[in-house]
Design a protein around this motif. Structure first.
Motif, PDB file in Angstrom:
ATOM      1  N   ASN A   1       2.774   7.115   1.364  1.00 41.06           N
ATOM      2  CA  ASN A   1       1.360   7.027   1.001  1.00 41.06           C
ATOM      3  C   ASN A   1       0.460   6.748   2.200  1.00 41.06           C
ATOM      4  O   ASN A   1      -0.648   6.227   2.036  1.00 41.06           O
ATOM      5  CB  ASN A   1       1.156   5.951  -0.060  1.00 41.06           C
ATOM      6  CG  ASN A   1       1.785   6.330  -1.390  1.00 41.06           C
ATOM      7  OD1 ASN A   1       1.667   7.477  -1.834  1.00 41.06           O
ATOM      8  ND2 ASN A   1       2.467   5.394  -2.022  1.00 41.06           N
TER       9      ASN A   1
ATOM     10  N   LYS B   1      -5.451  13.997  -2.975  1.00 37.26           N
ATOM     11  CA  LYS B   1      -4.829  12.664  -3.027  1.00 37.26           C
ATOM     12  C   LYS B   1      -5.532  11.705  -2.071  1.00 37.26           C
ATOM     13  O   LYS B   1      -5.811  10.555  -2.409  1.00 37.26           O
ATOM     14  CB  LYS B   1      -3.344  12.781  -2.671  1.00 37.26           C
ATOM     15  CG  LYS B   1      -2.547  11.508  -2.896  1.00 37.26           C
ATOM     16  CD  LYS B   1      -1.060  11.764  -2.689  1.00 37.26           C
ATOM     17  CE  LYS B   1      -0.246  10.492  -2.966  1.00 37.26           C
ATOM     18  NZ  LYS B   1       1.208  10.727  -2.784  1.00 37.26           N
TER      19      LYS B   1
ATOM     20  N   ILE C   1      -8.152   8.032  -2.536  1.00 31.35           N
ATOM     21  CA  ILE C   1      -7.978   6.755  -1.833  1.00 31.35           C
ATOM     22  C   ILE C   1      -9.168   6.459  -0.928  1.00 31.35           C
ATOM     23  O   ILE C   1      -9.679   5.337  -0.894  1.00 31.35           O
ATOM     24  CB  ILE C   1      -6.689   6.787  -0.989  1.00 31.35           C
ATOM     25  CG1 ILE C   1      -5.483   7.078  -1.890  1.00 31.35           C
ATOM     26  CG2 ILE C   1      -6.482   5.471  -0.240  1.00 31.35           C
ATOM     27  CD1 ILE C   1      -4.206   7.356  -1.130  1.00 31.35           C
TER      28      ILE C   1
END
Length: 636
Positions: free
Chosen positions: A417, A455, A459
């Motif tokens: 991540n 993605k 964030i």
């Protein structure tokens, strides 16, 4: 095109270029072209008078060959001196400044053109010269230093763009006497110029040195000059300009140099996001790598107010960054500081450096921060791999892109991540995708890059890199509105114009807006325009029907990098439009040589209209561009 072995020979090469030409064109195209034409008449005469031959011209630049280095430097000094006279006798807006590079080396002869390192080195030396300057290689210098009464200054070894080894260079000191002599001749006729011997004496001494023919000497007093110097004006330095010199690797291990290189790249990138800051491009600062140079000298050579220097030391999983900021106008050190931490917090340390610089400058600059440290925090292994990938980001070659892909995937294995790795990989994949010949691979790269961008956006919605990736993805998906919207978001976050945005505007039928962006990008670093920028700028002229100017920019792109297939594709089409079939055939041969798998899809990726493109652009592509493409014999 024959298969005969290329002919090589030794030649003295003169390369010259107009300083600030794009900016002048942006201000007043008609006036600039008028003045360029006048200057070209001068330089052409100077080269001809000294037995030179011009073999390449591209817009504002010219490259010529001479059998003798002496003739080449006489021609260069001649037109520099005479351009001073022209500047002294005309209005400020009509004045032009130029720079010259001289080299002696082997060249490859192909028809009327010359290729090879002999030419490339001259062009690179020219781009490193100051306005009004004449720089030369050491090899050229050795041939002329005892034959002319000229003063030379050693500049040491220079790391020139796209030249693998450092080149030792010298500068001609033209001196104030030349300025005075030129001004005294500015209102004279050619006959009265022959009566004035001062310039002749200054160049060769009295009597003439052995080996200098009378015809060459007399030519110094004839019409000359292409490059001018405004002796009474000093270039202004932006008060918020800064150069980040390459950080020094103090680990003692050359294999660890990528840590310092990655730090330099990161700090330069972050500083570029400070509002109102003017940051020197890495390509210009790299020549100071591992070469201690006084801040005053760097500031003068790069035209900046502040110099940031630093070094990186690494021990196991710890890293120590030392940096200092110097006012180049006074040589006063404003601050010096050290930043120590874990490899996993490298990005936080970089933020500390950029924030410290911002506070030290004491200005209203607003730091548009990169992602917060916690979002960019990584374990030591991942951070190490990301740094390696960043060191590869200075090139957009297929090899560098593949290396970045590999390194970033390794980083994501370490930390799935990691936002910095995902963002960089998204952009890398979408840059790689159009280069794929195999359709399934092309599609999978675009889709994977898109998924990663989404993605990252969840964030950190202010990660600028993903918006460029999204812009390129939506272009592939034929969604022009979303592509332009994504690029506008990228520009908002980055506070800089971008090539992809201009290309999209071309596809939306707005070539004039696109040209304004191309000009802005060129003006941001006029000494180092990329081949892609020059190529696409030329394409905008081709679309508007100015094929001559388009060809000039295509040729200039090839001077920067002759290994880019699209440059040759565009040249083949443009030469076909002009009816120059032999030159078109040579360009087609280069396309097939560089990329045997090239086809219509890969060659016209940025040309092809989108569904939302206006009918005028579609008509241009279908009825003009494609017929010329096919007539040129380019692969389908």
């Amino acid at each position: 095109m024959t298969d005969s072995t290329p002919i090589s020979k030794l030649a003295a090469i003169l390369a010259a270029d107009v300083v600030g030409f794009s900016l002048k064109m942006g201000e007043n195209e008609y006036l600039t072209l008028k003045n360029l034409k006048a200057c070209r008449a001068i330089v052409d005469s100077a080269i001809k008078n000294n037995q030179g031959r011009i073999f390449t011209t591209a817009g504002d630049s010219v490259i010529a060959e001479f059998a003798s280095p002496v003739n080449a430097i006489v021609a260069a000094v001649e037109f520099q001196k005479n351009i001073m006279a022209r500047n002294a006798s005309c209005a400020e807006e009509d004045q032009m400044q130029f720079r010259v590079g001289l080299n002696l080396g082997d060249v490859i002869v192909e028809g009327d053109n010359l290729y090879g390192d002999g030419v490339n080195v001259a062009a690179r030396i020219e781009s490193s010269a100051e306005a009004g300057g004449i720089h030369m290689s050491a090899k050229f210098y050795e041939e002329v230093r005892r034959k002319l009464d000229l003063s030379f200054e050693s500049l040491g070894d220079q790391q020139l763009k796209n030249i693998s080894e450092p080149i030792s260079t010298y500068r001609v000191n033209l001196g104030v006497e030349g300025t005075k002599a030129a001004k005294s001749q500015s209102s004279s006729t050619s006959s009265s110029a022959k009566k004035e011997p001062s310039l002749l004496a200054k160049l060769f001494g009295t009597p003439l040195k052995k080996g200098i023919s009378a015809s060459v000497a007399v030519a110094v007093l004839a019409v000359g000059g292409y490059w001018g110097i405004q002796q009474d004006s000093k270039p202004s330095v932006n008060p918020l300009s800064i150069a980040v010199l390459p950080f020094t690797n103090l680990t003692g291990d050359p294999a660890q140099s990528y840590v310092a290189d990655g730090m330099t790249s990161r700090v330069t990138s972050d500083l570029a996001r400070i509002q109102d800051a003017v940051v020197v491009d890495e390509a210009r600062a790299v020549k100071y790598k591992d070469k201690p140079t006084p801040a005053l000298q760097v500031g003068k050579e790069l035209g900046v107010r502040f110099i940031l220097q630093g070094d990186v030391q690494r021990s196991a999983d710890k890293v120590l960054i030392t940096a200092k900021l110097t006012d180049a106008s006074t040589n006063k050190q404003l601050w010096s500081d050290s930043f120590e931490g874990e490899m996993s917090n490298l990005f936080a340390l970089q933020n500390q450096v950029t924030t410290r610089i911002s506070a030290s400058l004491g200005n209203r600059m607003v730091l548009v921060a990169a992602s917060e440290s916690e979002l960019r925090k990584a374990n030591p292994q991942a951070a190490d791999l990301i740094l390696r990938a960043r060191a590869e980001s200075q090139s957009s070659s297929l090899d560098s892109l593949n290396k970045r892909d590999h390194l970033l995937r390794q980083a994501l294995v370490q930390e799935p991540n990691n936002v910095a790795a995902m963002s960089a990989l998204s952009h890398t994949l979408i840059m790689l995708a159009p280069r794929g010949i195999e359709q399934n691979l092309r599609k999978s790269r675009f889709e994977e890059g898109y998924e990663l961008a989404l993605k990252v956006k969840e964030i950190d919605p202010n990660d600028r890199t993903i918006y460029m990736a999204l812009g390129m993805y939506f272009r592939e998906k034929d969604d022009l509105a979303s592509a332009i919207s994504s690029m506008e978001k990228y520009i908002q976050l980055n506070n800089k114009p971008h090539l992809t945005h201009a290309n999209l505007l071309m596809q939306s039928g707005e070539p004039k807006r696109a040209q304004e962006i191309y000009k802005q990008i060129i003006n941001s670093d006029p000494l180092n325009p990329s081949e892609i920028l020059l190529n696409t700028y030329g394409r905008s002229y081709f679309f508007l029907g100015d094929v001559d100017t388009a060809i000039q920019y295509y040729l200039k792109a090839n001077q920067v990098n002759s290994k880019v297939t699209s440059n040759w594709v565009n040249l083949a089409v443009a030469y076909t439009a002009m009816g120059e079939t032999e030159k078109a055939a040579l360009a087609v041969a280069e396309v097939k040589k560089l990329n045997p798998n090239a086809n219509l899809a890969t060659n016209t990726f940025v040309f092809k209209p989108m569904s939302a493109s206006p009918q005028s652009y579609k008509d241009w592509y279908e009825k003009k561009y494609l017929p010329l493409y096919r007539k040129a014999g380019l692969p389908e």
